[in-house]
Design an enzyme around this catalytic site. Structure first.
Site, PDB file in Angstrom:
ATOM      1  N   ASP A   1       0.854  -1.182   0.222  1.00  0.00           N
ATOM      2  CA  ASP A   1       0.191   0.155   0.056  1.00  0.00           C
ATOM      3  C   ASP A   1       0.857   1.358   0.090  1.00  0.00           C
ATOM      4  O   ASP A   1       1.974   1.129   0.142  1.00  0.00           O
ATOM      5  CB  ASP A   1      -0.943  -0.081   1.277  1.00  0.00           C
ATOM      6  CG  ASP A   1      -2.010  -0.749   1.524  1.00  0.00           C
ATOM      7  OD1 ASP A   1      -2.076  -1.756   0.404  1.00  0.00           O
ATOM      8  OD2 ASP A   1      -2.996  -1.255   2.137  1.00  0.00           O
TER       9      ASP A   1
ATOM     10  N   HIS B   1      -6.306   3.503  -3.728  1.00  0.00           N
ATOM     11  CA  HIS B   1      -6.259   3.189  -2.363  1.00  0.00           C
ATOM     12  C   HIS B   1      -6.488   4.483  -2.103  1.00  0.00           C
ATOM     13  O   HIS B   1      -5.527   5.380  -1.277  1.00  0.00           O
ATOM     14  CB  HIS B   1      -4.724   3.114  -1.971  1.00  0.00           C
ATOM     15  CG  HIS B   1      -4.878   2.494  -0.647  1.00  0.00           C
ATOM     16  ND1 HIS B   1      -4.906   1.880  -0.257  1.00  0.00           N
ATOM     17  CD2 HIS B   1      -3.685   3.269   0.912  1.00  0.00           C
ATOM     18  CE1 HIS B   1      -4.976   1.719   1.019  1.00  0.00           C
ATOM     19  NE2 HIS B   1      -4.116   2.028   1.534  1.00  0.00           N
TER      20      HIS B   1
ATOM     21  N   HIS C   1      -5.741   9.527   0.685  1.00  0.00           N
ATOM     22  CA  HIS C   1      -5.391   8.782   1.701  1.00  0.00           C
ATOM     23  C   HIS C   1      -6.482   9.051   2.998  1.00  0.00           C
ATOM     24  O   HIS C   1      -6.258   8.953   4.593  1.00  0.00           O
ATOM     25  CB  HIS C   1      -4.405   9.011   1.952  1.00  0.00           C
ATOM     26  CG  HIS C   1      -4.050   7.257   2.566  1.00  0.00           C
ATOM     27  ND1 HIS C   1      -4.190   7.204   4.765  1.00  0.00           N
ATOM     28  CD2 HIS C   1      -3.702   5.570   2.642  1.00  0.00           C
ATOM     29  CE1 HIS C   1      -3.351   5.627   4.912  1.00  0.00           C
ATOM     30  NE2 HIS C   1      -3.114   5.004   3.568  1.00  0.00           N
TER      31      HIS C   1
ATOM     32  N   HIS D   1       3.670  -1.993   2.769  1.00  0.00           N
ATOM     33  CA  HIS D   1       3.839  -0.600   3.037  1.00  0.00           C
ATOM     34  C   HIS D   1       5.584  -0.350   1.916  1.00  0.00           C
ATOM     35  O   HIS D   1       6.219  -0.470   2.634  1.00  0.00           O
ATOM     36  CB  HIS D   1       3.833   0.032   3.263  1.00  0.00           C
ATOM     37  CG  HIS D   1       2.238  -0.081   4.243  1.00  0.00           C
ATOM     38  ND1 HIS D   1       2.062  -1.078   5.087  1.00  0.00           N
ATOM     39  CD2 HIS D   1       1.060   0.459   3.998  1.00  0.00           C
ATOM     40  CE1 HIS D   1       0.773  -0.970   5.928  1.00  0.00           C
ATOM     41  NE2 HIS D   1       0.200   0.146   5.122  1.00  0.00           N
TER      42      HIS D   1
HETATM   43 ZN   LIG Z   1      -3.115   3.217   3.027  1.00  0.00          ZN
END
Ligand SMILES: [Zn+2]
Length: 243
Positions: free
Chosen positions: A53, A104, A108, A204
């Site tokens: 992510d 995504h 955010h 991540h």
């Molecule tokens: Zn995230």
């Protein structure tokens, strides 16, 4: 990605009076299906989906692509639209290497308590950013922090997106050493295997606060994780294999 532990976030949510008890669970517990169907992982203890992510992120994403290519493993990348606008070349490099790319959001935010208009703007904006970079439609979405409410899932569906959560958390967003990240991954994968479940591993390669976040520890942990589970006979897949 969660920027703080889920429990802490749930307490914060409850404190706002917006959500409480079972609702906080439904909104924040990653595999919860209470607010609508989400894709996590099927019954199949031998499969692992590595998911990354908050990219694209210069240096870390590029190095990660090298590691994945070395192991001939495909992964899933949930990209932040604002970063894709800044570095469309990185999004194209991920796609060109055969990985699956998902939405995504644009910036955010915690979608669980955003307005309907903002939710739609975040999802549609990210789709547009990625599709402009790749020239291909986007089919998968992961909500930032895993936080959602029914409207988030409904909007995703209307935009042609399947919502994807996870069932292994590696707590790598604070950039601990690779061994610590690997330890979290192994504990989660072991637990899933005991339950006869595949593992959808949250990692991540970027960070919500901007390009250039330090993520080399995640890249190193990825290298070790793949080596370990390939030797154990695991199959690495992208999440579309489970849709
Ligand atoms: Zn995230």
């Amino acid at each position: 990605m969660p920027s703080k532990p889920i429990t802490e976030a749930a307490v914060a949510l409850a404190a706002t009076g917006l959500l409480a008890g079972g609702c906080a669970y439904a909104a924040l517990y990653p595999p919860s299906q209470l607010f609508g169907k989400v894709l996590v992982a099927p019954v199949n203890p031998n499969e692992i989906a590595l998911t990354y992510d908050d990219g694209p992120n210069p240096a870390a994403t590029e190095r990660l692509l090298e590691v994945l290519a070395h192991h001939k493993v495909s992964a899933t990348f949930f990209l932040i639209g604002g970063f894709v606008r800044q570095r469309p070349d990185l999004a194209r490099a991920i796609a060109a290497a055969g990985h699956l790319i998902g939405n995504h959001t644009m910036t955010h935010p915690w979608l669980a308590w955003q307005s309907a208009a903002r939710i739609r703007e975040e999802l549609a904006g990210c789709n547009a950013a990625i599709e402009d970079a790749l020239g291909a439609p986007i089919r998968y979405f992961r909500p930032p922090h895993g936080a959602r409410r029914p409207y988030v899932l409904r909007t995703a569906r209307e935009l042609g997106l399947t919502t994807v959560q996870w069932n292994v958390t590696c707590f790598d967003w604070e950039a601990p050493p690779p061994d610590t990240i690997l330890g979290h991954a192994v504990r989660g994968i072991t637990r899933n295997r005991q339950r006869n479940r595949a593992s959808n591993v949250l990692l991540h390669d970027g960070g919500q606060h901007g390009l250039g976040q330090p993520r080399m520890a995640t890249v190193e942990a990825t290298d070790q994780l793949i080596t370990r589970y390939k030797q154990a006979g695991a199959k690495f897949v992208t999440v579309d294999a489970w849709a």
